[in-house]
Design an enzyme around this catalytic site. Structure first.
Site, PDB file in Angstrom:
ATOM      1  CB  SER A  50     108.730  67.347  20.958  1.00  0.00           C
ATOM      2  OG  SER A  50     107.270  67.718  20.773  1.00  0.00           O
ATOM      3  CG  HIS A  71     107.108  68.931  26.593  1.00  0.00           C
ATOM      4  ND1 HIS A  71     107.989  67.236  26.918  1.00  0.00           N
ATOM      5  CD2 HIS A  71     107.177  68.168  25.413  1.00  0.00           C
ATOM      6  CE1 HIS A  71     107.570  66.596  25.669  1.00  0.00           C
ATOM      7  NE2 HIS A  71     107.350  67.681  25.054  1.00  0.00           N
ATOM      8  CG  ASN A  86     110.005  63.771  23.819  1.00  0.00           C
ATOM      9  OD1 ASN A  86     109.200  63.072  23.507  1.00  0.00           O
ATOM     10  ND2 ASN A  86     109.747  65.453  23.003  1.00  0.00           N
ATOM     11  CD  GLU A 113     109.921  65.932  30.323  1.00  0.00           C
ATOM     12  OE1 GLU A 113     110.212  64.502  30.578  1.00  0.00           O
ATOM     13  OE2 GLU A 113     109.800  66.449  28.967  1.00  0.00           O
TER      14      GLU A 113
HETATM   15  C1  LIG Z   1     107.154  58.861  19.191  1.00  0.00           C
HETATM   16  C2  LIG Z   1     107.440  59.729  18.317  1.00  0.00           C
HETATM   17  C3  LIG Z   1     108.671  60.530  18.765  1.00  0.00           C
HETATM   18  C4  LIG Z   1     108.253  62.016  20.537  1.00  0.00           C
HETATM   19  C5  LIG Z   1     107.233  62.511  19.798  1.00  0.00           C
HETATM   20  C6  LIG Z   1     107.504  63.896  20.717  1.00  0.00           C
HETATM   21  C7  LIG Z   1     106.254  64.166  21.573  1.00  0.00           C
HETATM   22  C8  LIG Z   1     105.938  65.612  22.600  1.00  0.00           C
HETATM   23  O1  LIG Z   1     106.910  66.087  22.882  1.00  0.00           O
HETATM   24  C9  LIG Z   1     105.387  64.006  23.557  1.00  0.00           C
HETATM   25  C10 LIG Z   1     104.636  62.976  23.692  1.00  0.00           C
HETATM   26  O2  LIG Z   1     102.917  63.484  23.527  1.00  0.00           O
HETATM   27  S1  LIG Z   1     105.085  61.664  23.674  1.00  0.00           S
HETATM   28  C11 LIG Z   1     102.950  60.957  23.771  1.00  0.00           C
HETATM   29  C12 LIG Z   1     103.153  60.579  24.978  1.00  0.00           C
HETATM   30  N1  LIG Z   1     101.894  59.996  25.040  1.00  0.00           N
HETATM   31  C13 LIG Z   1     101.241  58.215  25.489  1.00  0.00           C
HETATM   32  O3  LIG Z   1     102.297  58.116  25.260  1.00  0.00           O
HETATM   33  C14 LIG Z   1     100.313  57.398  24.707  1.00  0.00           C
HETATM   34  C15 LIG Z   1     100.157  57.007  25.117  1.00  0.00           C
HETATM   35  N2  LIG Z   1      98.844  55.866  24.680  1.00  0.00           N
HETATM   36  C16 LIG Z   1      98.549  55.737  25.843  1.00  0.00           C
HETATM   37  O4  LIG Z   1      98.864  55.959  27.174  1.00  0.00           O
HETATM   38  C17 LIG Z   1      96.609  55.379  25.959  1.00  0.00           C
HETATM   39  O5  LIG Z   1      96.467  54.737  24.687  1.00  0.00           O
HETATM   40  C18 LIG Z   1      95.472  56.199  25.442  1.00  0.00           C
HETATM   41  C19 LIG Z   1      95.361  57.241  26.958  1.00  0.00           C
HETATM   42  C20 LIG Z   1      96.061  57.629  24.900  1.00  0.00           C
HETATM   43  C21 LIG Z   1      94.833  55.969  24.990  1.00  0.00           C
HETATM   44  O6  LIG Z   1      94.123  54.498  26.478  1.00  0.00           O
HETATM   45  P1  LIG Z   1      92.966  53.445  25.747  1.00  0.00           P
HETATM   46  O7  LIG Z   1      94.056  52.904  24.544  1.00  0.00           O
HETATM   47  O8  LIG Z   1      93.001  52.861  26.683  1.00  0.00           O
HETATM   48  O9  LIG Z   1      92.225  54.490  24.476  1.00  0.00           O
HETATM   49  P2  LIG Z   1      90.937  54.623  24.944  1.00  0.00           P
HETATM   50  O10 LIG Z   1      90.029  53.286  24.849  1.00  0.00           O
HETATM   51  O11 LIG Z   1      90.649  54.672  23.648  1.00  0.00           O
HETATM   52  O12 LIG Z   1      90.709  55.469  25.710  1.00  0.00           O
HETATM   53  C22 LIG Z   1      90.538  54.932  26.857  1.00  0.00           C
HETATM   54  C23 LIG Z   1      89.507  55.792  27.999  1.00  0.00           C
HETATM   55  O13 LIG Z   1      90.585  57.387  27.737  1.00  0.00           O
HETATM   56  C24 LIG Z   1      89.816  58.698  27.474  1.00  0.00           C
HETATM   57  N3  LIG Z   1      89.994  59.031  26.724  1.00  0.00           N
HETATM   58  C25 LIG Z   1      91.630  58.993  25.813  1.00  0.00           C
HETATM   59  N4  LIG Z   1      91.977  59.975  24.428  1.00  0.00           N
HETATM   60  C26 LIG Z   1      91.223  61.047  25.570  1.00  0.00           C
HETATM   61  C27 LIG Z   1      91.055  62.186  25.042  1.00  0.00           C
HETATM   62  N5  LIG Z   1      91.522  62.657  24.318  1.00  0.00           N
HETATM   63  N6  LIG Z   1      90.081  63.367  25.659  1.00  0.00           N
HETATM   64  C28 LIG Z   1      89.745  62.595  26.561  1.00  0.00           C
HETATM   65  N7  LIG Z   1      89.664  61.427  27.736  1.00  0.00           N
HETATM   66  C29 LIG Z   1      90.409  60.338  26.581  1.00  0.00           C
HETATM   67  C30 LIG Z   1      88.182  58.434  27.526  1.00  0.00           C
HETATM   68  O14 LIG Z   1      87.902  58.087  28.502  1.00  0.00           O
HETATM   69  C31 LIG Z   1      88.334  56.445  27.376  1.00  0.00           C
HETATM   70  O15 LIG Z   1      87.204  56.187  27.487  1.00  0.00           O
HETATM   71  P3  LIG Z   1      86.340  55.902  26.619  1.00  0.00           P
HETATM   72  O16 LIG Z   1      85.652  57.679  26.199  1.00  0.00           O
HETATM   73  O17 LIG Z   1      85.332  55.391  26.914  1.00  0.00           O
HETATM   74  O18 LIG Z   1      86.779  55.422  24.925  1.00  0.00           O
HETATM   75  N1  LIG Z   2     101.599  66.120  18.902  1.00  0.00           N
HETATM   76  C1  LIG Z   2     102.644  65.219  20.308  1.00  0.00           C
HETATM   77  O1  LIG Z   2     102.302  65.249  20.080  1.00  0.00           O
HETATM   78  C2  LIG Z   2     103.093  67.142  20.682  1.00  0.00           C
HETATM   79  C3  LIG Z   2     103.901  67.564  20.395  1.00  0.00           C
HETATM   80  N2  LIG Z   2     104.286  68.772  21.480  1.00  0.00           N
HETATM   81  C4  LIG Z   2     104.702  70.109  20.647  1.00  0.00           C
HETATM   82  O2  LIG Z   2     103.592  70.785  20.140  1.00  0.00           O
HETATM   83  C5  LIG Z   2     103.851  71.630  19.331  1.00  0.00           C
HETATM   84  C6  LIG Z   2     102.480  71.903  18.729  1.00  0.00           C
HETATM   85  O3  LIG Z   2     102.351  70.081  18.667  1.00  0.00           O
HETATM   86  P1  LIG Z   2     100.967  69.548  18.032  1.00  0.00           P
HETATM   87  O4  LIG Z   2     100.002  70.800  18.508  1.00  0.00           O
HETATM   88  O5  LIG Z   2     101.031  68.311  17.737  1.00  0.00           O
HETATM   89  O6  LIG Z   2     100.877  70.122  16.140  1.00  0.00           O
HETATM   90  P2  LIG Z   2     100.002  70.892  15.616  1.00  0.00           P
HETATM   91  O7  LIG Z   2     100.423  70.904  13.703  1.00  0.00           O
HETATM   92  O8  LIG Z   2      98.368  69.760  16.236  1.00  0.00           O
HETATM   93  O9  LIG Z   2      99.143  72.244  15.348  1.00  0.00           O
HETATM   94  C7  LIG Z   2     100.512  73.254  15.786  1.00  0.00           C
HETATM   95  C8  LIG Z   2      98.561  74.393  15.213  1.00  0.00           C
HETATM   96  O10 LIG Z   2      99.532  75.507  15.993  1.00  0.00           O
HETATM   97  C9  LIG Z   2      99.101  76.304  14.616  1.00  0.00           C
HETATM   98  N3  LIG Z   2     100.409  77.291  14.244  1.00  0.00           N
HETATM   99  C10 LIG Z   2     101.398  76.926  13.465  1.00  0.00           C
HETATM  100  N4  LIG Z   2     101.819  78.906  12.974  1.00  0.00           N
HETATM  101  C11 LIG Z   2     100.908  79.415  13.659  1.00  0.00           C
HETATM  102  C12 LIG Z   2     101.069  80.750  13.879  1.00  0.00           C
HETATM  103  N5  LIG Z   2     102.174  81.513  13.862  1.00  0.00           N
HETATM  104  N6  LIG Z   2     100.489  81.591  15.049  1.00  0.00           N
HETATM  105  C13 LIG Z   2      99.122  80.628  15.630  1.00  0.00           C
HETATM  106  N7  LIG Z   2      98.868  79.455  15.015  1.00  0.00           N
HETATM  107  C14 LIG Z   2      99.554  78.568  14.296  1.00  0.00           C
HETATM  108  C15 LIG Z   2      98.656  75.068  13.123  1.00  0.00           C
HETATM  109  O11 LIG Z   2      97.369  75.963  12.380  1.00  0.00           O
HETATM  110  C16 LIG Z   2      98.209  74.775  14.247  1.00  0.00           C
HETATM  111  O12 LIG Z   2      96.606  74.440  14.279  1.00  0.00           O
HETATM  112  C17 LIG Z   2     104.834  71.724  18.826  1.00  0.00           C
HETATM  113  O13 LIG Z   2     106.298  72.299  19.331  1.00  0.00           O
HETATM  114  C18 LIG Z   2     105.193  70.176  18.851  1.00  0.00           C
HETATM  115  O14 LIG Z   2     106.699  70.105  19.740  1.00  0.00           O
HETATM  116  C19 LIG Z   2     104.980  68.332  22.077  1.00  0.00           C
HETATM  117  C20 LIG Z   2     103.811  67.462  22.732  1.00  0.00           C
HETATM  118  C21 LIG Z   2     103.811  66.548  22.159  1.00  0.00           C
END
Ligand SMILES: CCCCCCCC(=O)CC(=O)SCCNC(=O)CCNC(=O)[C@H](O)C(C)(C)COP(=O)(O)OP(=O)(O)OC[C@H]1O[C@@H](n2cnc3c(N)ncnc32)[C@H](O)[C@@H]1OP(=O)(O)O
Ligand SMILES: NC(=O)C1=CN([C@@H]2O[C@H](COP(=O)(O)OP(=O)(O)OC[C@H]3O[C@@H](n4cnc5c(N)ncnc54)[C@H](O)[C@@H]3O)[C@@H](O)[C@H]2O)C=CC1
Length: 310
Positions: A144, A165, A215, A177
């Site tokens: 990230s 990413h 990010n 990305e």
């Molecule tokens: C802030 C920290 C600082 C930065 C950290 C860095 C992290 C990173 O490096 C980069 C990142 O990933 S940042 C995070 C990016 N993600 C977001 O912004 C997600 C925002 N949330 C959403 O898009 C929707 O709430 C979402 C799509 C998740 C869910 O939708 P809803 O809100 O409408 O909620 P639900 O009713 O539960 O879901 C609607 C339908 O979506 C499907 N679904 C949701 N999750 C699923 C999953 N895991 N697998 C498969 N299907 C999934 C599902 O179809 C669901 O419908 P139902 O099954 O009928 O409930």
């Molecule tokens: N959580 C998020 O929304 C996002 C996270 N990322 C990045 O993805 C990476 C993983 O994040 P998450 O899946 O959230 O973490 P997580 O904590 O859910 O999973 C990490 C996994 O890696 C395993 N692990 C740790 N060290 C290991 C090793 N040496 N060998 C094999 N497995 C090992 C752990 O047992 C754990 O299951 C990080 O670099 C994070 O910054 C990127 C995009 C979104």
């Protein structure tokens, strides 16, 4: 000369398309991100090896994937439950689990690393993989916030190293990305873009700059939200409501932080604070540090800024 150039460019494009054919993928780390990446890679026809530290962790990841696939199948096969079961079992059958990453790495086209956000740990992993993987294998990190170049520096394949990413939840988020360092060669970069597209994602390209695109914008926003709470200006609930209803975000910053994981969020901020100590935005957050030290990491532990049903 023109003929030579034509043949030369044909042979380059032939070797590029050979490199672009990624069939075997090794995903290391089976947490939130690794399990999602493995699931979508398998759903798009790739053979996947999923690696984590123990069989117990891998078992939980496979169960989570199953749950996610049930949600997908419920919609895709609304009138055909049997078809839904076949759909799930075919995808699951393309995923093998493993605890030693060097085993699948010896026979893979692409390694995607999604382990803990810690440079030393990632470097140690890639160093051992570099010795085990064949020449043609491309390495990618899903980090990230860490520089891809710093992670790649632990290997001798700087030209075949880039960033992929993904976003959480991977099955739902359409973006990936694709990051190139100054050393990433064109073939590798093209293969990574093609792979992202083959997974059904929209790809964007970014240089190896802190936080890439999303990010770089998301983390400062998230930190400003935490500072608002720390100053007592507004509550997490009201900030989340405001950003959802006032700015159209699907989740507010505190819901999102709980969803991403507070440990991962803290790793990102601590890393950037160490790198940019003069930037007031990246100063440690007492509130975030307290929650993490109490083991409240968000949805994955059942409690973070909010309580969640497990
Ligand atoms: C802030 C920290 C600082 C930065 C950290 C860095 C992290 C990173 O490096 C980069 C990142 O990933 S940042 C995070 C990016 N993600 C977001 O912004 C997600 C925002 N949330 C959403 O898009 C929707 O709430 C979402 C799509 C998740 C869910 O939708 P809803 O809100 O409408 O909620 P639900 O009713 O539960 O879901 C609607 C339908 O979506 C499907 N679904 C949701 N999750 C699923 C999953 N895991 N697998 C498969 N299907 C999934 C599902 O179809 C669901 O419908 P139902 O099954 O009928 O409930
Ligand atoms: N959580 C998020 O929304 C996002 C996270 N990322 C990045 O993805 C990476 C993983 O994040 P998450 O899946 O959230 O973490 P997580 O904590 O859910 O999973 C990490 C996994 O890696 C395993 N692990 C740790 N060290 C290991 C090793 N040496 N060998 C094999 N497995 C090992 C752990 O047992 C754990 O299951 C990080 O670099 C994070 O910054 C990127 C995009 C979104």
């Amino acid at each position: 000369m023109a003929q030579f150039l034509q043949v030369f460019s044909r042979s380059i494009s032939a070797s590029s398309s050979a490199m672009a054919q990624i069939k075997h993928v090794t995903v290391i780390g089976s947490g939130l991100m690794g399990s999602g990446i493995a699931q979508v890679a398998a759903a798009t026809g790739h053979n996947v090896a999923l690696v984590d530290q123990t069989d117990d962790i891998l078992g939980k990841s496979m169960a989570n994937m199953n749950k996610s696939l049930q949600r997908v199948a419920k919609k895709k096969f609304a009138d055909d439950p049997k078809g839904g079961e076949t759909f799930i079992s075919e995808i699951i059958s393309r995923i093998k689990t493993e605890t030693d990453p060097t085993v699948p790495a010896a026979n893979t086209d692409l390694v995607i690393e999604a382990i803990v956000e810690n440079l030393d740990v990632k470097q140690k992993l890639f160093k051992s993989l570099d010795e085990a993987a064949p020449q043609h294998t491309i390495f990618a990190s899903n980090t990230s916030s860490l520089p891809i170049g710093d992670i790649a520096a632990s290997t001798k394949r700087l030209d075949r190293f880039g960033g992929l990413h993904y976003f959480n939840p991977v099955p739902m988020m359409k973006l990936v990305e694709v990051i190139r360092t100054p050393d990433t060669n064109d073939e590798t970069f093209k293969s990574l873009v093609d792979f992202g597209k083959a997974m059904g994602k929209v790809t964007v390209e970014c240089k190896d700059t802190p936080g890439f695109i999303v990010n770089r914008l998301l983390v400062p926003y998230m930190l400003e939200a935490v500072r608002l709470v720390e100053r007592g200006d507004a509550s997490p609930r009201d900030i989340d409501t405001a950003m959802k209803l006032g700015a159209g975000y699907p989740m507010g910053p505190f819901e999102l932080a709980d969803y991403v994981g507070l440990d991962t969020t803290k790793f990102i901020i601590d890393g950037w604070y160490e790198k940019f100590p003069e930037n007031p935005l990246f100063q440690p957050s007492p509130l975030l540090n307290k929650l993490v030290s109490e083991g409240n990491l968000g949805m994955k532990t059942g409690k973070g800024f909010y309580s969640h049903k497990k």
